[in-house]
Design a protein around this motif. Structure first.
Motif, short mmCIF file in Angstrom:
data_model
loop_
_atom_site.label_atom_id
_atom_site.label_comp_id
_atom_site.label_asym_id
_atom_site.label_seq_id
_atom_site.Cartn_x
_atom_site.Cartn_y
_atom_site.Cartn_z
N ASN A 7 -13.59 -46.50 42.51
CA ASN A 7 -13.57 -45.55 43.50
C ASN A 7 -12.55 -45.26 43.83
O ASN A 7 -11.51 -44.69 44.89
CB ASN A 7 -14.22 -45.77 45.20
N ARG A 30 -4.37 -38.80 65.63
CA ARG A 30 -5.45 -38.91 64.86
C ARG A 30 -6.87 -38.70 65.44
O ARG A 30 -7.56 -37.29 65.07
CB ARG A 30 -6.57 -39.93 64.59
N SER A 62 -11.26 -32.95 63.60
CA SER A 62 -10.29 -33.91 63.84
C SER A 62 -9.35 -33.87 62.68
O SER A 62 -9.66 -33.56 62.40
CB SER A 62 -10.82 -34.77 65.23
N ALA A 64 -8.61 -36.76 61.77
CA ALA A 64 -9.45 -38.05 61.71
C ALA A 64 -11.06 -37.35 61.07
O ALA A 64 -10.89 -37.78 59.64
CB ALA A 64 -9.74 -38.98 62.31
N GLU A 65 -11.14 -36.60 61.01
CA GLU A 65 -12.34 -35.66 60.73
C GLU A 65 -11.89 -35.08 58.88
O GLU A 65 -12.80 -35.39 57.90
CB GLU A 65 -12.64 -34.71 61.05
N ALA A 67 -8.88 -36.00 57.59
CA ALA A 67 -8.65 -37.08 56.19
C ALA A 67 -9.49 -37.41 56.30
O ALA A 67 -10.37 -37.50 54.49
CB ALA A 67 -7.45 -38.28 57.19
N ALA A 68 -10.55 -38.03 56.64
CA ALA A 68 -11.96 -38.32 56.26
C ALA A 68 -12.57 -37.11 54.96
O ALA A 68 -13.29 -38.18 54.22
CB ALA A 68 -12.86 -38.37 57.22
N HIS A 69 -12.90 -36.60 55.00
CA HIS A 69 -13.83 -35.36 54.10
C HIS A 69 -12.80 -35.25 52.91
O HIS A 69 -12.91 -35.02 51.92
CB HIS A 69 -13.50 -34.54 54.83
N GLY A 71 -10.80 -37.75 51.52
CA GLY A 71 -10.55 -38.62 51.37
C GLY A 71 -9.21 -39.05 51.42
O GLY A 71 -8.82 -40.34 50.47
N PRO A 73 -5.83 -40.96 53.44
CA PRO A 73 -5.76 -41.55 54.82
C PRO A 73 -5.10 -40.81 55.83
O PRO A 73 -4.69 -40.03 55.50
CB PRO A 73 -4.46 -43.01 54.06
N VAL A 74 -5.50 -41.20 57.37
CA VAL A 74 -4.62 -40.28 58.33
C VAL A 74 -3.39 -40.28 58.01
O VAL A 74 -3.04 -39.00 58.44
CB VAL A 74 -5.58 -40.83 59.92
N ALA A 77 -2.80 -37.55 56.11
CA ALA A 77 -3.04 -35.97 56.24
C ALA A 77 -2.43 -34.94 57.40
O ALA A 77 -2.15 -33.83 57.10
CB ALA A 77 -4.73 -36.10 57.41
#
Length: 119
Positions: A7, A30, A62, A64-65, A67-69, A71, A73-74, A77
């Protein structure tokens, strides 16, 4: 025997920002709520920024969301989002500080009191 799938990114995340590590603005958190300004996407928008704009088409998310989508780091992003806010392509609203949030029980009591005055 099949090769092991990893990954791990082939390209380091900081290259998505052109090697920059700090955002142009320090107002993003974030939990900052991001929404698209609906400006048309032009050729000057980098692919990573285009992905951010696509994520926000259905509605606000947000930082943070996002950044998560993506993949990422915050912190990475945050640099991308700051560039888009500076260009006027995104709107960012800072989270409401805890001290400024309303207590639901107090508001319900006020509403009950107002209703009793009306009766």
């Amino acid at each position: 025997m099949t090769p092991r799938q990893s990954n791990r990114r082939l390209v380091p995340a900081y290259l998505a920002t052109g090697g920059r590590a700090t955002p142009s603005r320090n107002t993003l958190d974030r939990l900052s709520l991001l929404s698209s300004s609906r400006m048309p996407v032009t050729s000057e928008v980098r692919p990573q920024e285009h992905r951010v704009l696509e994520l926000l088409q259905p509605g606000a998310l947000s930082l943070a969301e996002v950044a998560a989508h993506l993949g990422l780091p915050v912190s990475v992003a945050k640099v991308l989002v700051a560039d888009l806010v500076d260009a006027g392509r995104l709107h960012a609203r800072v989270p409401i500080p805890e001290a400024e949030r309303f207590d639901r029980q107090i508001l319900e009591r006020v509403l009950d009191g107002l209703r009793s005055l009306k009766s």
